[in-house]
Design an enzyme around this catalytic site. Sequence first.
Site, mmCIF file in Angstrom:
data_model
loop_
_atom_site.group_PDB
_atom_site.id
_atom_site.type_symbol
_atom_site.label_atom_id
_atom_site.label_comp_id
_atom_site.label_asym_id
_atom_site.label_seq_id
_atom_site.Cartn_x
_atom_site.Cartn_y
_atom_site.Cartn_z
ATOM 1 N N TRP A 85 0.826 -1.218 0.000
ATOM 2 C CA TRP A 85 0.000 0.000 0.000
ATOM 3 C C TRP A 85 0.851 1.255 0.000
ATOM 4 O O TRP A 85 0.558 2.214 -0.716
ATOM 5 C CB TRP A 85 -1.023 -0.031 1.141
ATOM 6 C CG TRP A 85 -2.050 -1.085 0.871
ATOM 7 C CD1 TRP A 85 -2.210 -2.269 1.526
ATOM 8 C CD2 TRP A 85 -3.004 -1.101 -0.198
ATOM 9 N NE1 TRP A 85 -3.213 -3.002 0.938
ATOM 10 C CE2 TRP A 85 -3.712 -2.314 -0.115
ATOM 11 C CE3 TRP A 85 -3.334 -0.200 -1.217
ATOM 12 C CZ2 TRP A 85 -4.735 -2.651 -1.013
ATOM 13 C CZ3 TRP A 85 -4.355 -0.537 -2.113
ATOM 14 C CH2 TRP A 85 -5.038 -1.746 -2.000
ATOM 15 N N ASP A 118 -1.539 6.812 6.206
ATOM 16 C CA ASP A 118 -2.615 5.945 5.726
ATOM 17 C C ASP A 118 -2.948 4.974 6.860
ATOM 18 O O ASP A 118 -2.206 4.028 7.117
ATOM 19 C CB ASP A 118 -2.134 5.184 4.481
ATOM 20 C CG ASP A 118 -3.174 4.191 3.961
ATOM 21 O OD1 ASP A 118 -4.232 4.018 4.607
ATOM 22 O OD2 ASP A 118 -2.915 3.575 2.907
ATOM 23 N N LYS A 161 -12.724 -1.275 6.736
ATOM 24 C CA LYS A 161 -12.158 -2.186 7.739
ATOM 25 C C LYS A 161 -12.750 -1.855 9.116
ATOM 26 O O LYS A 161 -13.567 -2.600 9.622
ATOM 27 C CB LYS A 161 -10.629 -2.109 7.767
ATOM 28 C CG LYS A 161 -9.987 -2.658 6.483
ATOM 29 C CD LYS A 161 -9.475 -1.564 5.643
ATOM 30 C CE LYS A 161 -8.553 -1.922 4.513
ATOM 31 N NZ LYS A 161 -8.783 -3.036 3.658
HETATM 32 N N1 PMP Z 1 -4.386 1.589 2.068
HETATM 33 C C1 PMP Z 1 -4.480 0.463 2.787
HETATM 34 C C2 PMP Z 1 -3.583 0.279 3.965
HETATM 35 C C3 PMP Z 1 -5.419 -0.509 2.433
HETATM 36 O O1 PMP Z 1 -5.515 -1.624 3.137
HETATM 37 C C4 PMP Z 1 -6.256 -0.274 1.320
HETATM 38 C C5 PMP Z 1 -7.317 -1.269 0.883
HETATM 39 N N2 PMP Z 1 -7.199 -2.528 1.279
HETATM 40 C C6 PMP Z 1 -6.107 0.894 0.607
HETATM 41 C C7 PMP Z 1 -5.175 1.816 1.007
HETATM 42 C C8 PMP Z 1 -6.963 1.188 -0.605
HETATM 43 O O2 PMP Z 1 -8.245 1.436 -0.183
HETATM 44 P P1 PMP Z 1 -9.461 1.589 -1.203
HETATM 45 O O3 PMP Z 1 -9.719 0.238 -1.764
HETATM 46 O O4 PMP Z 1 -10.552 2.099 -0.316
HETATM 47 O O5 PMP Z 1 -9.058 2.566 -2.218
#
Ligand code: PMP
Length: 360
Positions: A102, A172, A196
């Site tokens: 991520w 994040d 989450k």
């Molecule tokens: N950052 C993290 C730490 C994540 O776990 C996720 C999704 N699993 C995201 C960003 C991306 O999120 P989204 O699918 O809502 O764009």
Amino acid sequence: MKRAHNFCAGPAALPTAVLERAQAEMLDWHGKGLSVMEMSHRSDEYVAIAEKAEQDLRELMNVPNHYKVLFMQGGASQQFAQIPLNLLPEGATADYVETGIWSKKAIEEGRRFGNVNVAASGKSLDYFAIPGQNDWQLTPDAAYLHYCSNETIGGVQFDWVPEVGDVPVVVDMSSDILSRPVDVSQFGMIYAGAQKNIGPSGLVVAIIREDLIGRARAICPTMLDYKTAADNGSMYNTPATYSWYLAGLVFEWVKEQGGVEAMARRNHAKQELLYSTIDASEFYSNPVSKNARSWMNVPFRLADERLDKAFLAGADARGLLNLKGHRSVGGMRASIYNATGLDAVEALVAYMAEFEKEHA
Ligand code: PMP
């Protein structure tokens, strides 16, 4: 009605009590004869729902008054672009820490907008550990420092907050917000995709220090400028009204449980049980260094990956769902967010012991 133990990484389990309340209020919200989904976002009723959700989040996280709380769309991924568009002036440099998939995505997107310095990377450690801050190559006048507090796929979590002086820290927190107390004043901006620990997917919540709002580049689309959201109570356009309402129900639930301190106690007990089960066995393993192990996402492997299919089938049959690891890493992963109780982890470790006895 039977509710399975859902270990999905996201969209993840929501508290049953929250879903029951949403169900009870679905057709007729508080005697008004309509669903929240059918309300104008400008109505007094909906504005009260939205404001209460914000207020409850502020209370839960003890958000100082000089921070705005924004409810936006596009998930956390859209923030990967929105952050540089708002906070990285042309010619300036932003520092990023790479600890897994991520944070890497945030880096790649950031590079589209300007100078990105990868101040530290866990790559040489196979992303199984987080490089200590002494080894980081920081830019003295960076526009901000970005990191991911919990890598959902690798199961790698910071148990500390970087200290970079006056440089705003942007984090994040998609997969560990509300899981334990944090001091908001240590951050310039916290953001989290909702699916989450907050509510339904698509919604992203951001907590931003006010002085960081209003700095967007001229080319920044109106909808992506934090000022637009801040000046309009996150209602410049029609917000994701139902998701916001559901997030509010989750915040109320967290408060009823005793707030983030209570969540932290529960989450501590859950992860301890699961990691100690893994560590005590020769059959299961987790490669992450102990001080970087995630409380929220616990990846683990079986000694023989040819048994993975049988393990997952047996788990499914017992109502232990979504234990398959992310496609990029394989193996297993148990996501144990706030809504997943200790009973779910107890059921999982009992199954793991049983499976090991049969197959080891
Ligand atoms: N950052 C993290 C730490 C994540 O776990 C996720 C999704 N699993 C995201 C960003 C991306 O999120 P989204 O699918 O809502 O764009």
